[in-house]
Design a protein around this motif. Structure first.
Motif, PDB file in Angstrom:
ATOM      1  N   GLU A 573      44.682 -56.014  22.504  1.00 43.23           N
ATOM      2  CA  GLU A 573      45.807 -55.696  23.380  1.00 43.23           C
ATOM      3  C   GLU A 573      46.287 -54.261  23.183  1.00 43.23           C
ATOM      4  OE1 GLU A 573      47.279 -57.278  19.496  1.00 43.23           O
ATOM      5  OE2 GLU A 573      45.782 -57.895  20.995  1.00 43.23           O
ATOM      6  N   LEU A 576      44.459 -50.547  25.609  1.00 43.14           N
ATOM      7  CA  LEU A 576      44.938 -49.812  26.781  1.00 43.14           C
ATOM      8  C   LEU A 576      45.982 -48.759  26.414  1.00 43.14           C
ATOM      9  CD1 LEU A 576      44.477 -49.609  29.781  1.00 43.14           C
ATOM     10  CD2 LEU A 576      46.252 -51.318  30.155  1.00 43.14           C
ATOM     11  N   SER A 579      44.171 -45.877  24.787  1.00 42.49           N
ATOM     12  CA  SER A 579      43.364 -45.082  25.719  1.00 42.49           C
ATOM     13  C   SER A 579      44.235 -44.174  26.577  1.00 42.49           C
ATOM     14  CB  SER A 579      42.537 -46.012  26.612  1.00 42.49           C
ATOM     15  OG  SER A 579      43.373 -46.740  27.496  1.00 42.49           O
ATOM     16  N   GLU A 580      45.437 -44.632  26.923  1.00 44.58           N
ATOM     17  CA  GLU A 580      46.341 -43.782  27.704  1.00 44.58           C
ATOM     18  C   GLU A 580      46.767 -42.552  26.900  1.00 44.58           C
ATOM     19  OE1 GLU A 580      49.428 -46.470  28.750  1.00 44.58           O
ATOM     20  OE2 GLU A 580      48.321 -47.386  30.424  1.00 44.58           O
ATOM     21  N   HIS A 617      39.091 -45.316  29.452  1.00 46.39           N
ATOM     22  CA  HIS A 617      40.240 -45.995  30.050  1.00 46.39           C
ATOM     23  C   HIS A 617      39.789 -47.218  30.846  1.00 46.39           C
ATOM     24  CE1 HIS A 617      44.378 -46.324  31.336  1.00 46.39           C
ATOM     25  NE2 HIS A 617      44.010 -46.335  32.608  1.00 46.39           N
ATOM     26  N   GLY A 618      38.664 -47.078  31.555  1.00 47.44           N
ATOM     27  CA  GLY A 618      38.157 -48.212  32.324  1.00 47.44           C
ATOM     28  C   GLY A 618      37.722 -49.370  31.441  1.00 47.44           C
ATOM     29  N   CYS A 620      38.838 -50.035  28.413  1.00 46.00           N
ATOM     30  CA  CYS A 620      40.020 -50.626  27.787  1.00 46.00           C
ATOM     31  C   CYS A 620      40.779 -51.522  28.765  1.00 46.00           C
ATOM     32  CB  CYS A 620      40.938 -49.526  27.251  1.00 46.00           C
ATOM     33  SG  CYS A 620      40.256 -48.640  25.833  1.00 46.00           S
ATOM     34  N   GLN A 621      40.715 -51.194  30.054  1.00 47.20           N
ATOM     35  CA  GLN A 621      41.340 -52.069  31.039  1.00 47.20           C
ATOM     36  C   GLN A 621      40.634 -53.420  31.098  1.00 47.20           C
ATOM     37  OE1 GLN A 621      41.262 -49.586  34.582  1.00 47.20           O
ATOM     38  NE2 GLN A 621      43.451 -49.154  34.398  1.00 47.20           N
ATOM     39  N   LYS A 622      39.300 -53.422  30.872  1.00 48.36           N
ATOM     40  CA  LYS A 622      38.574 -54.696  30.839  1.00 48.36           C
ATOM     41  C   LYS A 622      39.056 -55.567  29.685  1.00 48.36           C
ATOM     42  CE  LYS A 622      34.297 -52.781  32.785  1.00 48.36           C
ATOM     43  NZ  LYS A 622      32.845 -52.553  32.526  1.00 48.36           N
ATOM     44  N   ALA A 624      41.928 -55.747  28.555  1.00 47.00           N
ATOM     45  CA  ALA A 624      43.275 -56.252  28.802  1.00 47.00           C
ATOM     46  C   ALA A 624      43.281 -57.478  29.709  1.00 47.00           C
ATOM     47  CB  ALA A 624      44.140 -55.148  29.422  1.00 47.00           C
ATOM     48  N   GLU A 625      42.098 -57.921  30.168  1.00 44.00           N
ATOM     49  CA  GLU A 625      42.031 -59.095  31.026  1.00 44.00           C
ATOM     50  C   GLU A 625      42.474 -60.339  30.257  1.00 44.00           C
ATOM     51  OE1 GLU A 625      38.096 -59.317  32.407  1.00 44.00           O
ATOM     52  OE2 GLU A 625      38.196 -57.502  33.642  1.00 44.00           O
TER      53      GLU A 625
END
Length: 664
Positions: A573, A576, A579-580, A617-618, A620-622, A624-625
């Motif tokens: 968790e 993301l 990564s930001e 970033h992409g 890390c968004q995965k 967060a699913e």
């Protein structure tokens, strides 16, 4: 091990305090700098593991600590203990020495050339010497003297030596005597827990008959070490050998299917058929190479997670591919190194295929024991391969096979046992339905791709129009008016159609950064549209101050270390937010450089820096699913680590180029 003892530990190669890594087959502890050299030697020379962050069998860790505590390092530095060695120019490395070339040359001489190992007197027949050493090893393993056995192994004793008079191997003797640590040492040097003695018994049988149940269970784990390691790499689980479950075959959660590409199902079938056609010897070599690649990737992940941000951007960050093993052919070495090119998804697919075929071949081995009284000694691991398309042969296995088939139908799909005809037909029907669904999805995907291309075209035209409005000044030929019909004030810029507010505002810093970011990422906006009036878009040779670049690099690497720490602690968790922070730091660093750098190296490094940040970033968004499966998390984590390494590499290149140019 107590803190007091740990405080006295030093690196076996340079005497640096508090070593954090171990060389398993050498029985020594080493520091981070020396470990970076060991990893470049290859597993055939040194098998490294982190003392706290790697996954260790407790008995194996105890074996290494016992060897280190009993002075196993003197085996590899025997000639350096002689006072006359300092006179001859030989000396041990120290913590102040440079990694290259001082420590590197010493470690290669110590472990690859065995330059400091005590040599046996020369004899006419080397095979006689090896045989004598192996007989000594056969006698020594019944005791707890580990360093004596390690010394014999270092001189050429064979861990799988079959004693002609005793009719067994050293591992049989260690198992019968209950010597757990001796068994661990022999296994590290290639001893086979499934080797048969003259009576057809294995070391596992010896341990059970002698009442050493814990040792017997550990020998079973060693026997399945290769497939267990591959399974754990994919899903973080190991089979329950105590319950008779020796294989777990993970499944991929998703299959990425691209339109206008080859039929992936047919391609996969062809690849599996080619894998199944390999001989047992060729399959074992491939499985061992994949095992080495898994070890390289896992060790790199631990290495990145345990280094501080000041040493993250160094030449010793990761091992890019498997080192050359001189005992292998050039063709095999090239194939081993090509495994590093596999993406996480491709490599996971290969590992699953290896596990599936290993299980199939193991079944074939169990069937052949019922159907044949003789055993093929040329291929001791697998005698025959059961056919996947001949249910009649399965039916002829007798009552024992029928019992196993009944147990298989009652157990889960991960258990051992043959597949019934009914199960085969059910799977075949499910595959047919899946194929039909895939074809339907391909058609839908084609329509979506066409719509996506149309939207991309519209977006490009809107971006071009927006850029023209953003950079046009009142003195230009196309003089724009404000929203109320009034001309823009002198020195201002036209308001974009995407901005809100009653009056135009100036954003000099954000505008400069945006223009720079568009250039680096190679956006669809033409370069000529981003040049202000009066400029001709000429390349700029100026570079920012070295201190500013180093400051931004430290900020990036500090954020990367925070991300890698979250990966090590499985705090997905946190991916993301980390990564930001990294993307923000990357954007700030990119803004330090001119819009059009004249140096091709700077342009390439900036492109790698920003594109890697975007990919990070992409990925890390995965992560967060909601409720991702373990295999997905494993793949995403591997991609996140690779992106982080690319960012660190690009940042280091920018620091190097800036420092060099400013000094000139």
């Amino acid at each position: 091990m107590s803190k007091r003892v740990r405080s006295r530990e030093v690196c076996a190669d340079c005497s640096a305090p508090e070593p954090r890594w171990a060389s398993v087959n050498r029985g020594v502890l080493i520091c981070d700098e020396c470990c970076s050299i060991h990893r470049g030697l290859g597993r055939h020379s040194s098998q490294v593991r982190h003392l706290t962050h790697s996954s260790w069998p407790s008995s194996q860790l105890q074996m290494v600590q016992t060897l280190y505590g009993n002075g196993a390092n003197s085996i590899w530095e025997h000639s350096l203990l002689d006072p006359s060695s300092s006179v001859s120019g030989k000396r041990k490395a120290n913590p102040q020495d440079r990694v290259h070339p001082n420590k590197t040359e010493f470690i290669k001489a110590k472990y690859q050339m065995l330059a400091y190992v005590h040599r046996m007197p020369c004899r006419e027949d080397d095979s006689v010497t090896a045989k004598d050493l192996s007989k000594q090893l056969h006698s020594s393993v019944r005791t707890g003297n580990l360093e004596t056995c390690l010394r014999l192994l270092s001189l050429g004793a064979q861990a799988n030596f079959f004693h002609p008079e005793k009719g067994n191997t050293p591992l049989h003797i260690a198992a019968k005597a209950g010597q757990m640590l001796q068994a661990e040492l022999l296994a590290v040097y290639g001893a086979d827990p499934g080797a048969l003695d003259s009576s057809g018994k294995t070391p596992i049988d010896y341990a059970r008959q002698a009442g050493h149940q814990e040792l017997a269970e550990r020998l079973v784990e060693i026997q399945y070490e290769l497939t267990d390691r591959l399974t754990f790499y994919l899903c973080g689980r190991r089979p329950g050998h105590r319950n008779g479950q020796h294989f777990i075959i993970p499944q991929m959660a998703d299959r990425i299917i691209k339109p206008h590409s080859l039929d992936l199902s047919e391609f996969a079938k062809a690849a599996k058929k080619k894998l199944q056609s390999l001989s047992n010897h060729q399959f074992e070599e491939l499985a061992m190479d994949v095992y080495d690649e898994v070890d390289r990737r896992e060790t790199d992940a631990v290495w990145l997670a345990t280094q501080n941000h000041s040493t993250l951007v160094t030449d010793t960050t990761v091992v890019p591919f498997l080192p050359v093993n001189p005992e292998y052919s050039s063709t095999r070495n090239q194939g081993r190194q090509k495994l590093a090119r596999f993406s996480a998804h491709e490599f996971a697919t290969l590992v699953i295929d290896i596990l599936t075929d290993a299980k199939r071949r193991q079944w074939g081995n169990s069937y052949s024991r019922h159907n044949s009284e003789s055993q093929d000694n040329d291929q001791p691991d697998y005698d025959s391969v059961a056919s996947d398309e001949d249910p009649v042969q399965e039916a002829s296995c007798g009552d024992s096979c029928n019992d196993r088939r009944t147990k298989s139908s009652e157990s889960s799909d991960l258990s051992d046992g043959p597949i019934t005809v009914q199960e085969f037909m059910e799977v075949k029907s499910a595959l047919t339905a899946s194929e039909a669904k895939i074809q339907q999805l391909l058609k839908v995907n084609c329509h979506l791709s066409e719509e996506l291309r149309m939207m991309q075209s519209k977006l490009n035209s809107l971006q071009t129009e927006n850029t023209t409005l953003r950079w046009q000044t009142p003195g230009g030929q196309q003089h724009l008016q404000g929203p109320l019909g009034r001309h823009q004030p002198r020195g201002g810029r036209a308001m974009s159609m995407y901005e809100t507010g009653s009056s135009p505002r100036q954003y000099p810093h954000r505008v400069e950064s945006a223009r720079h970011f568009l250039f680096i990422c190679s956006s669809p906006v033409p370069a000529s549209d981003t040049v202000e009036p009066g400029e001709e878009g000429e390349e700029d040779a100026t570079l920012p101050c070295t201190e500013d670049v180093i400051c931004k690099t430290e900020q990036i690497t500090k954020n990367i270390q925070e991300l890698l720490r979250a990966a090590q602690e499985t705090k997905h968790e946190s991916f993301l937010p980390c990564s930001e922070k990294i993307c923000m730091a990357v954007t700030e660093m990119a803004a330090l450089f001119p819009k059009r750098p004249s140096s091709e190296t700077v342009r390439g490094s900036l492109c790698l820096l920003t594109s890697s940040a975007s990919r990070l970033h992409g990925e890390c968004q995965k992560a967060a699913e909601h409720n991702p499966c373990p295999s997905d998390i494993q793949l995403v984590t591997q991609q996140v680590i690779q992106c982080a390494y690319d960012i660190a590499k690009a940042a280091k290149q920018l620091v190097t180029v800036t420092t060099k140019e400013n000094n000139n």
